[in-house]
Write an enzyme that holds these catalytic residues in place. Structure first.
Site, PDB file in Angstrom:
ATOM      1  N   SER A   1      14.666  60.913  -0.600  1.00  0.00           N
ATOM      2  CA  SER A   1      14.213  60.395   0.698  1.00  0.00           C
ATOM      3  C   SER A   1      13.337  61.391   1.445  1.00  0.00           C
ATOM      4  CB  SER A   1      15.447  60.073   1.554  1.00  0.00           C
ATOM      5  OG  SER A   1      15.063  59.772   2.870  1.00  0.00           O
TER       6      SER A   1
ATOM      7  N   TYR B   1       8.587  57.714   3.958  1.00  0.00           N
ATOM      8  CA  TYR B   1       8.487  57.102   5.285  1.00  0.00           C
ATOM      9  C   TYR B   1       7.186  57.607   5.870  1.00  0.00           C
ATOM     10  CZ  TYR B   1      13.260  55.332   5.669  1.00  0.00           C
ATOM     11  OH  TYR B   1      14.417  54.626   5.503  1.00  0.00           O
TER      12      TYR B   1
ATOM     13  N   THR C   1       8.443  53.015   1.835  1.00  0.00           N
ATOM     14  CA  THR C   1       9.405  52.090   2.452  1.00  0.00           C
ATOM     15  C   THR C   1       8.757  51.314   3.588  1.00  0.00           C
ATOM     16  OG1 THR C   1      11.314  53.396   1.843  1.00  0.00           O
ATOM     17  CG2 THR C   1      11.592  51.945   3.713  1.00  0.00           C
TER      18      THR C   1
ATOM     19  N   ASP D   1      10.448  48.335   5.020  1.00  0.00           N
ATOM     20  CA  ASP D   1      11.358  47.413   5.706  1.00  0.00           C
ATOM     21  C   ASP D   1      12.000  48.034   6.940  1.00  0.00           C
ATOM     22  OD1 ASP D   1      13.041  49.221   4.518  1.00  0.00           O
ATOM     23  OD2 ASP D   1      13.934  47.809   3.108  1.00  0.00           O
TER      24      ASP D   1
ATOM     25  N   HIS E   1      17.070  47.139   2.490  1.00  0.00           N
ATOM     26  CA  HIS E   1      17.553  48.426   3.001  1.00  0.00           C
ATOM     27  C   HIS E   1      19.086  48.431   3.095  1.00  0.00           C
ATOM     28  CE1 HIS E   1      15.407  51.925   4.949  1.00  0.00           C
ATOM     29  NE2 HIS E   1      16.653  52.267   5.138  1.00  0.00           N
TER      30      HIS E   1
ATOM     31  N   GLY F   1      20.502  46.910  -3.477  1.00  0.00           N
ATOM     32  CA  GLY F   1      21.282  46.204  -2.463  1.00  0.00           C
ATOM     33  C   GLY F   1      22.468  45.468  -3.072  1.00  0.00           C
TER      34      GLY F   1
HETATM   35  C1  HOC Z   1      13.028  53.140  11.731  1.00  0.00           C
HETATM   36  C2  HOC Z   1      13.923  54.244  11.279  1.00  0.00           C
HETATM   37  O1  HOC Z   1      16.901  55.071   5.525  1.00  0.00           O
HETATM   38  C3  HOC Z   1      18.754  54.674   6.919  1.00  0.00           C
HETATM   39  C4  HOC Z   1      17.661  55.605   6.543  1.00  0.00           C
HETATM   40  C5  HOC Z   1      16.843  56.005   7.720  1.00  0.00           C
HETATM   41  C6  HOC Z   1      16.249  54.842   8.421  1.00  0.00           C
HETATM   42  C7  HOC Z   1      15.448  55.216   9.600  1.00  0.00           C
HETATM   43  C8  HOC Z   1      14.719  53.981  10.061  1.00  0.00           C
HETATM   44  O2  HOC Z   1      19.610  55.082   7.704  1.00  0.00           O
HETATM   45  O3  HOC Z   1      18.810  53.534   6.471  1.00  0.00           O
END
Ligand code: HOC
Length: 385
Positions: free
Chosen positions: A111, A137, A163, A165, A253, A290
């Site tokens: 990540s 991200y 990512t 979503d 997610h 998922g």
């Molecule tokens: C818009 C912010 O993937 C989670 C991580 C961080 C997500 C941040 C999303 O906690 O699902």
């Protein structure tokens, strides 16, 4: 002890007992009433097999290819943020070791919001051949994203999963109970804090204005395969094929974003026939995550046309309970489950899996209503469990 654990649920139960409240609430939480989170998993229970018999199954081979590379198993560790919340010393480094030190190697997706640096995680992998992907991200400050892409290339990661979503944060009510302290956050986030949960603190790093045009731009910036993670409808898979990305991950997610988003396995069942009909099935690889907890879940997704199947929370729990040994054991458990199920299904190799081996007649029927123990629990009580 570790050997007495039989399946991935055992890790989850143990994690629920030993994790700090902050870690448990952040990892286990999902959006609002957690319908999508439950249905992600429940949807797999609505698919049945039509096993073939009288097939010589002394040998079964779980290996396959993802994004042009040979892999031992058809599943991978999906990206999860803040792994040090559960394993404060080693964090994501133990996932790298657990994926690479055992006899079965498993790809790891790292990540952007990892708690160790990318370099540390790459160096923890026992071999340069180990497959590590980067989950991106996109930051509103594109120079930060550009620097990340060049680090990813320099360090030899094999693909970028963008990512899409999470343009803004899902309401994870369990997590909102807990004040976030940045101890487990990466260096660049050390000044971050939020009185309402880890995920809210992280959301400041993500650009809500991202569009398809940005993806087209990223494709120009790197030679690495680009996969869009977080596609939730067939129409968007078709758009992804049109702009020529290398793959998509059908994902909501882990139910952490929009509650009542559909289970990805349902979307997969619709997607592949349409891609085939339009002769687009060779244009891009379909991944899914998922709700996956069993070898049979993995085989169901592969029968429907997935190239690779991701699991996030189960590996977090395994890593939180036992570090790298836990991750290695989780990989082994899933591999054994896949092998058992392949034998009993009457197939010797992953390429033999196809939709004819499935009965999909119940897939469309969803379970409705709250589970009994959910109804009377307010948010505060939810956070205690
Ligand atoms: C818009 C912010 O993937 C989670 C991580 C961080 C997500 C941040 C999303 O906690 O699902």
């Amino acid at each position: 002890d570790l050997d007495s654990l039989i399946n991935l649920y055992d890790f989850e139960y143990l994690a629920s007992q030993i994790l700090t409240k902050q870690a448990w609430c952040y990892y286990s939480s999902a959006a609002e009433d957690e319908f999508t989170h439950r249905e992600n998993h429940a949807a797999y229970h609505r698919i049945f097999f039509k096993p073939r018999v009288l097939v010589d199954v002394r040998q079964v081979d779980t290996s396959t290819e993802m994004l042009g590379q040979k892999v031992d198993v058809p599943f991978y560790v999906s990206a999860t943020a803040l792994v040090k919340l559960g394993n404060p010393q080693e964090g994501e480094k133990d996932i790298a070791r657990g994926c690479g030190e055992g006899s079965v190697k498993c790809p790891q997706m790292i990540s952007t919001l990892a708690s160790c640096s990318l370099q540390e995680i790459v160096e923890a992998a026992p071999s340069k051949e180990q497959i590590q992907w980067f989950q991106l991200y996109v930051n509103a400050d594109r120079s930060i994203t550009d620097k990340l892409i060049s680090d990813v290339e320099r360090l030899g990661l094999k693909a970028i999963f963008v990512t899409v979503d999470a343009p803004s944060l899902g309401r994870r009510e369990k997590d909102m109970q807990v004040k976030f302290s940045s101890k487990s956050a990466p260096q660049r986030m050390k000044n971050t804090s939020d009185a309402r949960g880890a995920s809210r603190a992280l959301s400041t790093f993500i650009d809500p204005s991202l569009t398809w045009d940005d993806i087209i731009e990223f494709k120009k910036k790197t030679k690495l395969p680009i996969v869009i993670k977080g596609i939730q409808r067939v129409e968007d898979v078709l758009k992804a094929a049109e702009i020529g990305v290398d793959g998509v991950v059908l994902s909501n997610h882990g139910g952490r974003q929009l509650d009542f988003a559909r289970p990805p396995i349902e979307v997969l069942a619709e997607t592949v026939p349409i891609l085939k009909e339009k002769h687009l099935d060779d244009k891009l690889e379909i991944f899914i995550d998922g709700g996956v907890r069993r070898g049979t879940d993995i085989l169901k997704a592969l029968c429907l046309g997935a190239k690779g199947v991701g699991l996030g929370r189960p590996f977090l729990y395994a890593n939180s309970c036992y570090g790298k040994a836990g991750v290695e054991r989780a990989v082994q458990m899933l591999t054994e489950e896949v092998e058992y199920a392949m034998r009993l299904l009457g197939v010797n190799s992953i390429k033999e899996l196809n939709p004819e081996l499935l009965d999909l007649s119940s897939l469309g029927s969803r379970s409705v209503g709250f589970p009994e123990d959910f109804l009377y629990k307010g948010v505060y009580q939810k956070a205690q469990t």
